[in-house]
Design an enzyme around this catalytic site. Structure first.
Site, short mmCIF file in Angstrom:
data_model
loop_
_atom_site.label_atom_id
_atom_site.label_comp_id
_atom_site.label_asym_id
_atom_site.label_seq_id
_atom_site.Cartn_x
_atom_site.Cartn_y
_atom_site.Cartn_z
N ASN A 154 -22.97 -2.54 5.10
CA ASN A 154 -22.51 -1.74 3.98
C ASN A 154 -22.93 -2.50 2.72
OD1 ASN A 154 -21.18 -0.30 2.07
ND2 ASN A 154 -19.14 -0.51 2.98
N LYS A 192 -21.13 -6.08 3.05
CA LYS A 192 -20.19 -6.26 4.15
C LYS A 192 -20.94 -5.95 5.43
CE LYS A 192 -16.17 -4.76 1.53
NZ LYS A 192 -15.57 -3.55 1.02
N ARG A 236 -24.74 2.04 5.96
CA ARG A 236 -24.03 3.05 5.19
C ARG A 236 -24.94 3.46 4.03
NH1 ARG A 236 -18.40 2.25 1.88
NH2 ARG A 236 -18.34 4.35 1.02
N HIS A 281 -17.24 9.22 0.14
CA HIS A 281 -16.19 8.67 1.01
C HIS A 281 -16.07 9.46 2.32
CE1 HIS A 281 -13.81 6.82 -2.61
NE2 HIS A 281 -14.60 5.93 -2.06
N HIS A 297 -7.95 8.76 -0.28
CA HIS A 297 -8.57 7.43 -0.24
C HIS A 297 -8.44 6.84 -1.64
CE1 HIS A 297 -11.89 4.55 1.02
NE2 HIS A 297 -11.68 4.30 -0.26
N LEU A 298 -7.54 5.87 -1.78
CA LEU A 298 -7.27 5.29 -3.10
C LEU A 298 -7.66 3.81 -3.11
CD1 LEU A 298 -3.68 6.82 -3.61
CD2 LEU A 298 -5.89 7.82 -4.22
N GLY A 299 -8.92 3.55 -3.43
CA GLY A 299 -9.40 2.17 -3.56
C GLY A 299 -9.85 1.98 -4.99
N GLY A 359 -12.83 2.95 -5.98
CA GLY A 359 -13.19 4.35 -6.10
C GLY A 359 -12.10 5.14 -5.40
N ARG A 410 -13.38 4.58 -13.41
CA ARG A 410 -13.94 5.92 -13.66
C ARG A 410 -12.80 6.89 -13.98
NH1 ARG A 410 -16.90 6.22 -8.07
NH2 ARG A 410 -16.66 3.99 -7.83
N ASP A 462 -7.50 -3.18 -11.88
CA ASP A 462 -6.81 -3.61 -10.66
C ASP A 462 -5.37 -3.08 -10.68
OD1 ASP A 462 -5.34 -5.19 -8.75
OD2 ASP A 462 -7.07 -6.52 -8.71
N GLY A 496 -7.22 0.49 -0.69
CA GLY A 496 -6.38 -0.63 -1.12
C GLY A 496 -5.07 -0.20 -1.75
N ASN A 544 -1.41 -0.25 0.19
CA ASN A 544 -0.57 -1.38 -0.25
C ASN A 544 0.46 -1.08 -1.31
OD1 ASN A 544 -1.84 -3.52 1.34
ND2 ASN A 544 -3.65 -3.05 0.10
N GLU A 580 -14.31 2.26 7.83
CA GLU A 580 -15.60 2.95 7.67
C GLU A 580 -16.67 2.35 8.57
OE1 GLU A 580 -14.89 2.25 3.53
OE2 GLU A 580 -15.65 4.24 3.06
P1 ADP Z 1 -12.84 -0.69 -2.62
O1 ADP Z 1 -12.81 0.75 -3.02
O2 ADP Z 1 -13.68 -1.54 -3.53
O3 ADP Z 1 -13.04 -0.95 -1.16
P2 ADP Z 1 -10.07 -1.35 -2.09
O4 ADP Z 1 -9.90 -0.25 -1.11
O5 ADP Z 1 -9.97 -2.77 -1.62
O6 ADP Z 1 -11.37 -1.21 -2.98
O7 ADP Z 1 -8.93 -1.12 -3.19
C1 ADP Z 1 -8.83 -1.94 -4.33
C2 ADP Z 1 -7.61 -1.51 -5.10
O8 ADP Z 1 -6.45 -1.68 -4.27
C3 ADP Z 1 -7.40 -2.31 -6.36
O9 ADP Z 1 -7.00 -1.49 -7.42
C4 ADP Z 1 -6.25 -3.21 -5.96
O10 ADP Z 1 -5.47 -3.57 -7.09
C5 ADP Z 1 -5.45 -2.29 -5.08
N1 ADP Z 1 -4.47 -3.04 -4.31
C6 ADP Z 1 -4.69 -3.97 -3.35
N2 ADP Z 1 -3.49 -4.49 -2.95
C7 ADP Z 1 -2.53 -3.87 -3.67
C8 ADP Z 1 -1.11 -3.97 -3.73
N3 ADP Z 1 -0.44 -4.81 -2.94
N4 ADP Z 1 -0.44 -3.17 -4.60
C9 ADP Z 1 -1.10 -2.33 -5.40
N5 ADP Z 1 -2.45 -2.19 -5.40
C10 ADP Z 1 -3.15 -2.95 -4.55
#
Ligand code: ADP
Length: 604
Positions: free
Chosen positions: A7, A14, A89, A177, A205-207, A209, A238, A279, A327, A331, A384
């Site tokens: 990836n 990765k 990917r 995604h 999907h909340l990362g 992106g 974004r 973040d 993420g 989390n 993924e």
């Molecule tokens: P990517 O899309 O780059 O793979 P990730 O899925 O790792 O990213 O998600 C990153 C996001 O997840 C960041 O905004 C990070 O702050 C958030 N995140 C990770 N751990 C926590 C947590 N314990 N509480 C709140 N947000 C978190």
């Protein structure tokens, strides 16, 4: 099948290695190695490796290409053999790549032509493929496309209401995604023990992106990202949905050109634009300290996601399950709660304690809805890379030529003797005389014969197969066992404890010995044929003897993969008579049963 997955992003790489059987459930895949290179710079990058333990180090690699070139040595160091295929990917497959595809030169050229649609990602992906091809010239390279899952969407979801000429030029919604949404959809259906085709599902999907997808009975029906990954939810940097009128406003009033606006929309908007940090952990911490900008950012973020849940439930005519991943989705219990707040009217309500304390280890997918809530809410880590490996393993198996038919040989009654028995039957120091060679290398039928005797009768001139074994084994059919008057069990070769005794009679004497069995049907399999047929040693398969006079399917046939085996299925004379086979025929493995594990169905 072993698949190495890459990836490649613009500033990170990765990779993971998976062992999996084509067609087997996702859960059965083994993740045997993984690693990531991050933050490439003039002084190298960060490297993390290991599946169970995470080893962190600085590495000298300054670029994606240098990092990929370092992977063979990392795999060697972990004693991981050359992969059967490498999966990449790929961000954008346009409308033409509807599924995993082998990356021939022609396919790469087509992906390159899609670069205007993904100017940051596709070039990095293509570079990854080129370097991997140089590192593993004999291993096929495959691509799995983030857009492919969404190609099932109806035109009403993918069409922008813009002039025909623009649409003719390629303006349409694609969505991204896809691999993540597809994985969590399957994981959700598995966790709910429901067929995905019976679920109206929303995947969030909340990362960094972020996107949301309406998955209607297994198919992507709509998703929040559009022609580019800018549309939809609020993301780390974004903005998500935005009035296209802002472009004119910014150009006329602030004098900004398109490149400047696009750069700000990609890198300085979203959480970063609202609260100064992309973040979510920082934003949540600052909001908890009373920072009003951070609080607003959280409200905008949650409100946008909530609106999409309502919209997609309406689009699907209802909602059965909602799944959080990425993420933030995995989390942040407080963000999950905010997003779901106020949706009780549609049967969606979280259980406070379950939401606060989830354990996602081992690809778990816990449920966090309140008791009695109509909509199930789950949380799970996205996987993924695993999904990519699975797609490639399946596509490769589909692309392989039809597996060769398996020769079926009929084993008449015979014995394998140990040295003591030979001495008792033929005299001390006697050596059997090898006669006709058998098809399994090194095996032969001896010129000598023996007689079997039981309480009810005798069977004369029974064949002896060499070479000698450590323990005498007598293989007869059920009909033979009736003739002898001994109730022999069905056993695999070598599984002789507790087997009945029978008398063997030779020219120089006789001996009573245990080891009388009816041999369970089995297939001797060469490793190359096993790979082609997608089976492994110990698998149990069903074999269809469609060419036999009384064609039938033999169920639960044990596969025994041995280095030099001649691939051949062995059945006994009763089984051959049931199928109407004279001396030999051919069979085919029934595909959907080809990878069922042996354990619960072993013949004994
Ligand atoms: P990517 O899309 O780059 O793979 P990730 O899925 O790792 O990213 O998600 C990153 C996001 O997840 C960041 O905004 C990070 O702050 C958030 N995140 C990770 N751990 C926590 C947590 N314990 N509480 C709140 N947000 C978190």
């Amino acid at each position: 099948m072993r698949i190495l997955v890459f990836n490649a992003g613009s500033s990170s790489l990765k990779f993971g290695v998976f062992d999996l059987q084509p067609g087997a459930a996702l859960e059965q895949a083994a993740h045997v190695f993984k690693g990531s290179f991050d933050r490439f710079g003039a002084d190298g990058c960060d490297l993390v490796t290991g599946v169970d333990t995470r080893e962190r180090a600085r590495a000298p690699h300054r670029t994606l290409a240098e990092a990929i070139a370092a992977v063979p040595a990392l795999l060697d160091g972990a004693a991981i053999a050359t992969p059967d295929a490498i999966a990449h990917r790929i961000a954008h497959g346009g409308t033409e790549f509807t599924a995993a595809a082998e990356l021939t030169l022609e396919a790469l050229a087509r992906i390159e032509r899609l670069t205007p649609l993904a100017p940051l990602h596709n070039p990095a992906n293509i570079e990854g493929v080129r370097v991997a091809t140089a590192c593993w010239p004999d291993v096929p390279q495959w691509g799995v496309f983030d857009t492919a899952f969404h190609l099932s969407q109806p035109a009403r979801a993918t069409t922008y209401a813009v002039p025909q000429a623009w649409r003719d030029a390629g303006l349409r919604r694609f969505g991204f995604h896809g691999t993540s949404h597809k994985y969590v959809a399957h994981r959700t259906a598995g966790a709910l023990r429901t067929d995905l085709r019976d679920l109206r599902l929303i995947s969030l999907h909340l990362g960094n992106g972020a996107s949301v997808c309406a998955i209607n009975r297994g198919q992507s029906m709509d998703t929040s990202m559009g022609m580019t990954p800018l549309e939809g939810l609020v993301m780390g940097t974004r903005p998500g949905d935005l009035d296209p009128g802002v472009f004119g406003f910014l150009q006329r009033n602030l004098g900004l050109d398109i490149d400047t606006i696009e750069a700000a929309l990609n890198s300085d908007s979203g959480l970063k634009g609202l609260a100064g940090s992309s973040d979510m952990r920082d934003v949540e911490a600052r909001a908890a300290d009373g920072d009003s900008q951070a609080q607003l950012a959280i409200h905008v973020y949650a409100y946008r996601a909530r609106k999409y849940i309502g919209a997609y439930a309406a689009a699907m005519g209802g909602l059965d399950a909602l799944v959080f991943t990425g993420g933030i989705g995995e989390n942040s219990p407080s963000m999950r709660r905010r997003i779901c707040d106020g949706l009780e009217f549609m049967g969606l309500k979280l259980h406070h304690d379950r939401n606060m304390a989830i354990d996602l280890a081992d690809r778990a997918a816990p449920q966090i809805q309140a008791y009695g809530a109509r909509v199930q809410v789950l949380v799970t880590e996205t996987a993924e890379q695993l999904m990519i490996a699975h797609e490639v393993a399946t596509a490769r198996a589909d692309a392989l030529p039809a597996p060769p038919p398996i020769p079926v040989a009929v084993s008449a009654r015979h014995v394998h003797l140990d040295a003591t028995t030979v001495a008792a039957l033929f005299g001390p120091g006697y050596t059997l005389t090898p006669g006709k060679p058998l098809r399994q290398p090194g095996n032969w039928a001896a010129k000598e014969r023996v007689t079997l005797e039981g309480p009810k009768g005798r069977i004369e001139r029974v064949a002896i197969l060499g070479p000698l074994r450590n323990r005498t084994q007598i293989e007869v059919s059920r009909t033979d066992s009736f003739a002898l008057g001994i109730d022999a069990p069905v056993r695999q070769s070598g599984d002789l404890d507790g087997t009945p005794r029978v008398r063997l009679i030779g020219p120089a004497g006789s001996i009573d010995t245990d080891g009388l069995i009816i041999a369970a049907r089995h297939i001797h399999m060469h490793p190359d044929d096993a790979a082609r047929m997608g089976v492994a040693d110990g698998d149990c398969v069903d074999v269809n003897l469609s060419h036999a006079a009384r064609a039938l399917t033999f169920a639960h046939v044990l596969v025994r993969v041995q280095p030099n085996a001649f691939t051949e299925m062995h059945i006994d004379t009763d089984e051959a008579n049931a199928a109407g086979i004279g001396s030999a025929t051919e069979g085919e493995i029934v595909p959907e049963m080809a990878v069922t594990a042996l354990a619960p169905r072993s013949a004994s």
